[in-house]
Design an enzyme around this catalytic site. Structure first.
Site, PDB file in Angstrom:
ATOM      1  N   GLY A   1     -30.981 -10.346 -11.664  1.00 54.14           N
ATOM      2  CA  GLY A   1     -30.395 -11.474 -12.371  1.00 54.14           C
ATOM      3  C   GLY A   1     -31.455 -12.528 -12.293  1.00 54.14           C
ATOM      4  N   CYS A   2     -31.228 -13.683 -12.876  1.00 58.00           N
ATOM      5  CA  CYS A   2     -32.242 -14.706 -12.808  1.00 58.00           C
ATOM      6  C   CYS A   2     -32.280 -15.283 -11.408  1.00 58.00           C
ATOM      7  CB  CYS A   2     -31.951 -15.791 -13.811  1.00 58.00           C
ATOM      8  SG  CYS A   2     -33.167 -17.089 -13.807  1.00 58.00           S
ATOM      9  N   GLN A   3     -31.152 -15.264 -10.701  1.00 64.02           N
ATOM     10  CA  GLN A   3     -31.110 -15.921  -9.403  1.00 64.02           C
ATOM     11  C   GLN A   3     -30.737 -14.968  -8.278  1.00 64.02           C
ATOM     12  OE1 GLN A   3     -29.268 -19.661  -9.170  1.00 64.02           O
ATOM     13  NE2 GLN A   3     -30.161 -20.417 -11.059  1.00 64.02           N
TER      14      GLN A   3
END
Ligand SMILES: Cc1ncc(COP(=O)(O)O)c(C=O)c1O
Ligand SMILES: Cc1ncc(COP(=O)(O)O)c(C=O)c1O
Lengths: 139, 405, 405, 139
Positions: free
Chosen positions: A51-53
């Site tokens: 995921g992006c984070q």
């Protein structure tokens, strides 16, 4: 248990909290903490869902015609969500996994976690679970 | 001083609830909210003055051109520039930096040349140079950080060589809020006679900027972080580069004459603005600048400093909080983590209280690597934020920390 | 059919007077006016949903991301594309073409290579290729016109050689309104296995476009000519180029991981959208597309054809008028001159009657050279124009001709 | 005549038309037609003032301490405007030209022709006339 039955169970569990989001999230966090960790050997680059984070690791195997998923995440709320997914899909037949609608997430008021914002890897995780299931149908 | 209540009233979005709670918007580093005057300026342009510019003889076209060119002047004046032709409209900071990188790559930058960046840089001020470096055998040199996360200016000076062709540096770190020492940059770039690009994406929203005094070769910023619309920004070029920066992109509106064999280009800003510009964006941007000037850049800076200092002090008192680059001299931004917790979890729970913060790497992965973290929680202020919001945030942060334990 | 009166009511600007006269806006080829829904979509975004996208965990950011990505889907569907990742948001047609030109220049185009353009091309589809050609020893070949100002497809085929690396051609001539024969383009580019770029700036506002059927390698258009906002446009990439077109510009938001040494880029559209996009622009664009789809592209085309044919017939009856490229098969555009008079004079006087037309070279100087004129008067229609406006224009044009004699 | 006096004369001339723009433009067109053409030898690249659309040729010389301007344009309305400029500025002393405000254009309701839209070359023409005047002061 069938997928729908597990979903119903989760629904009932969350209905209990009503509109109290704090209680709901505390429960989610507890679920995250209780998630049986993935074995260290499976925490590989290959099993990572970016995921992006928050990151999610997912391992899957076919056992007696059923998919067994184990997973982990570095963020506890994501991990709580992952725990729910696993509870619903792990131990199910590949065909059933492919057809699972997963709309219980909406019903328990956590839909926002399945938005395509890339911030967590959950949509990608479900897609990966379904893909693994498809591969195991074709086998 | 400034009447924050009156200012808040001008922002329609602040009147609304998120998750049933009043919106506490602390994500201004990503993008600011827009005052009604800006929204109306855009709407009114489309409702009464919309037309394409520069080449029309009809009334609407003339009036739209006048508004567009007047916007350029307003922005030039704000940055203390006399010749408004030095203000090129772009689609934002990233676009502006790419235009410079692509232009410089044509003649100015050669294989083996070096560019100095800082550890702070936003990906938008790294990747365009990296793209050049990888294709053309260039070298990126990086100013390291000191213990307190400020830039190491001694090490900086040691990075200069005969091959140094550019210093491209941010004015304010978007992750830490720390302010670059422009005096030092100016001194060193003048000493070694190297042009410098100043990334003002995070400074222009918060402080008075006098380009006439700073004298950068290039200055860039984005309207959307300055109370203005999306899709608009500027590239300021020094007199020297206005005439000499090679074109990266081209097209209609930039020319005097065209044949298939040869084109004679126009002079000034137009040369760098191919195609129909974001006319409503330029007008909205100028309106936002006027809004800021009415508040007053110094008032704005003072108010935000007050919020930063108040918040930093309170955060320092929370045992579980780790602050990054805490400092009294900041431009509206604070980064921290809750020890042992993922910033994503902290941000997700704060959001449930209506508090919008940013979490993650903030497009500064190299800085994250340097800090040794995956990401941080960042709160960043604008003029409409209040002490009460900061206090509410601190209260809820404590709650969140308890929940996560 | 369509109720023009109801449509007109949706355009606030059409309710106003210019020079004391009702506005007759015939400059749609330059930019179209915007319906209230589009203006409101932009205003509402800023008033209720404004936030930066993609990387946020907070509610506003998530909702803004969803709106932005939904806009991409709406646009993809309009152009009959299944994979919306093939739609890249840009700042407009000119920007899109530059992105392709700069990307192709990195590997695909080599010294001595040839690109085929047509005599019709807008400067924005000439200059980016010329910039490449001049710097890299490339060659531009030009499809000539026949007597009736249509493209000479026989001559076209003769332009192909082994060195032909691209055909970049407009779908509709912005000056003449003539429509390119896509069947022919497709046939020839497939026969010689050459990629083609289709400039849809002047076709997308007027007709149904099925990219799935046309199968261009690149398709570009601008929102502001399609009832949408300024500063927004798209670059469509075929599946093949989506994965392989080298990046021209880069920056925040396009990546998976970054270090100063190396960057791993994201997949799909994001790779081509560095920096904060024009979020309000994308949303406004999608709203404009929905407006067009509600009217129906075929209805729109029929109505505008009706206006074109009516106007052409009337213009033919004026002895002093010289028409260029008159033809029954057109996309909303007519070019003419009054014999012996400068188009500037004609345009200036029509403006005094509230009639907005465009005069000059329309960013097609090579076409002007081919027609042997300095410029033309161009009238171009949108769905809100009426037969009464055309009649009023004809009446006033006659008056203008008398005045100038 | 002094610059102000010529301006006053023009003002009175145009006041006569009141709000009748058609009459005003017909007059402008007549003025354009009456403009003594520039001598062909002066219609050079150097003397051209490029607007985006209509072109203006301007020639200037100093004669007995006064600037003499001759000009032409390919568009008749531009030519009418040029005729007005020349009437005001030609035959004047360089110092006076430099200081001329030219706001009569506004007063006769033709301000739009002095907008910076590049569509005609009039703003550039006035600038050129003043520049030539400055050069001739410095001499
Ligand atoms: C055929 C054609 N191509 C390209 C363009 C450039 O479009 P934009 O100015 O929106 O970039 C235009 C606009 O006039 C056009 O008509
Ligand atoms: C320091 C800095 N530079 C560049 C950028 C990129 O700005 P934009 O996304 O508006 O192009 C940002 C935005 O986050 C920034 O903070």
């Amino acid at each position: 248990m069938k997928i729908e039955d597990v979903e119903k169970e989760i629904l009932e569990e969350f209905e209990f909290f009503g509109d109290d989001w704090e209680a709901k999230y505390e429960h989610l966090i507890d679920l995250g903490k209780s998630l049986p960790l993935i074995e260290a050997q499976f925490k590989t680059e290959e099993n990572i869902i970016q995921g992006c984070q928050s990151r999610v690791w997912l391992n899957s195997e076919l056992k007696d015609g059923k998919m067994i998923f184990t997973a982990d995440s570095d963020a506890i709320i994501t991990k709580g969500m992952v725990a729910l997914m696993i509870r619903v899909l792990s131990g199910q037949k590949p065909e059933d996994i492919v057809n699972a609608k997963m709309d219980f997430v909406d019903k328990i008021g956590l839909k926002e976690h399945l938005s395509p914002t890339r911030a967590n890897g959950l949509v990608s995780m479900i897609n990966r679970m379904k893909k693994e299931a498809i591969l195991n149908i074709e086998k | 001083m400034i009447d924050i209540k009156k200012i808040r009233e001008q922002f329609p979005i602040l009147q609304q609830k998120v998750n049933g709670k009043p919106l506490v918007y602390f994500d201004n580093g990503a993008t600011s909210q827009k005052p009604e005057v800006v929204i109306d300026a855009i709407g009114n342009f489309y409702k009464t003055g919309n037309s394409n510019i520069h080449r029309g003889v009809h009334t609407l076209s003339r009036l739209a051109t006048e508004q567009f060119e007047q916007s350029r002047k307003t922005i030039a004046t704000h940055f203390h520039i006399k010749n408004e032709q030095q203000i090129i409209f772009t689609s934002g900071t990233t676009d502006s930096i790419n235009k410079v990188a692509q232009g410089l790559a044509k003649h100015h930058l050669k294989s083996g040349d070096e560019i100095i960046l800082s550890t702070y840089e936003h990906h938008s001020n790294i990747l365009p140079w990296q793209l050049w470096a990888q294709k053309n055998g260039g070298v990126l040199k990086v100013i390291p950080l000191l213990e307190d996360n400020s830039l190491d200016y001694v090490a900086f000076e040691n990075l200069f060589s005969e091959k140094t062709k550019l210093v491209a540096i941010t004015h304010v770190s978007n992750t830490l809020g720390l302010i670059t020492n422009l005096q030092k940059i100016k001194e060193l770039t003048q000493k070694y006679n190297v042009p410098f690009l100043l990334d003002g994406a995070q400074s222009a929203p918060h402080m008075r900027i006098d380009l006439n005094q700073i004298e950068p070769d290039f200055f860039v910023c984005s309207a959307h972080k300055m109370y203005g619309p999306t899709g608009a920004g500027i590239l300021y070029l020094s007199e020297k580069w206005l005439g000499t920066l090679p074109l990266a992109s081209t097209g209609g509106g930039t020319i005097k004459t065209v044949t298939f064999e040869k084109t004679e280009y126009a002079e000034g800003a137009l040369r760098f603005e191919p195609g129909t510009p974001h006319i409503a964006g330029a007008i909205g941007f100028a309106t936002a600048i006027k809004f800021m000037d009415e508040v007053g850049m110094n008032h704005l800076y003072e108010h935000e400093s007050y919020l930063v200092n108040h918040a930093q002090k309170a955060l320092k008192q929370i045992r579980e909080v780790e602050l990054y680059g805490a400092n009294d001299h900041k431009a509206g931004v604070i980064s921290f983590n809750v020890k042992g917790q993922h910033p994503f979890d902290v941000g997700t729970l704060l959001d449930k209280y209506g508090i919008a913060v940013r979490t993650g790497h903030h497009c500064t992965q190299p800085l994250m690597q340097c800090l040794g973290v995956q990401g941080t929680v960042r709160i960043s202020f604008a003029v409409y934020n209040t002490i009460e919001e900061v206090d509410f945030f601190i209260e809820k942060l404590k709650k969140v920390i308890t929940m996560l334990q």
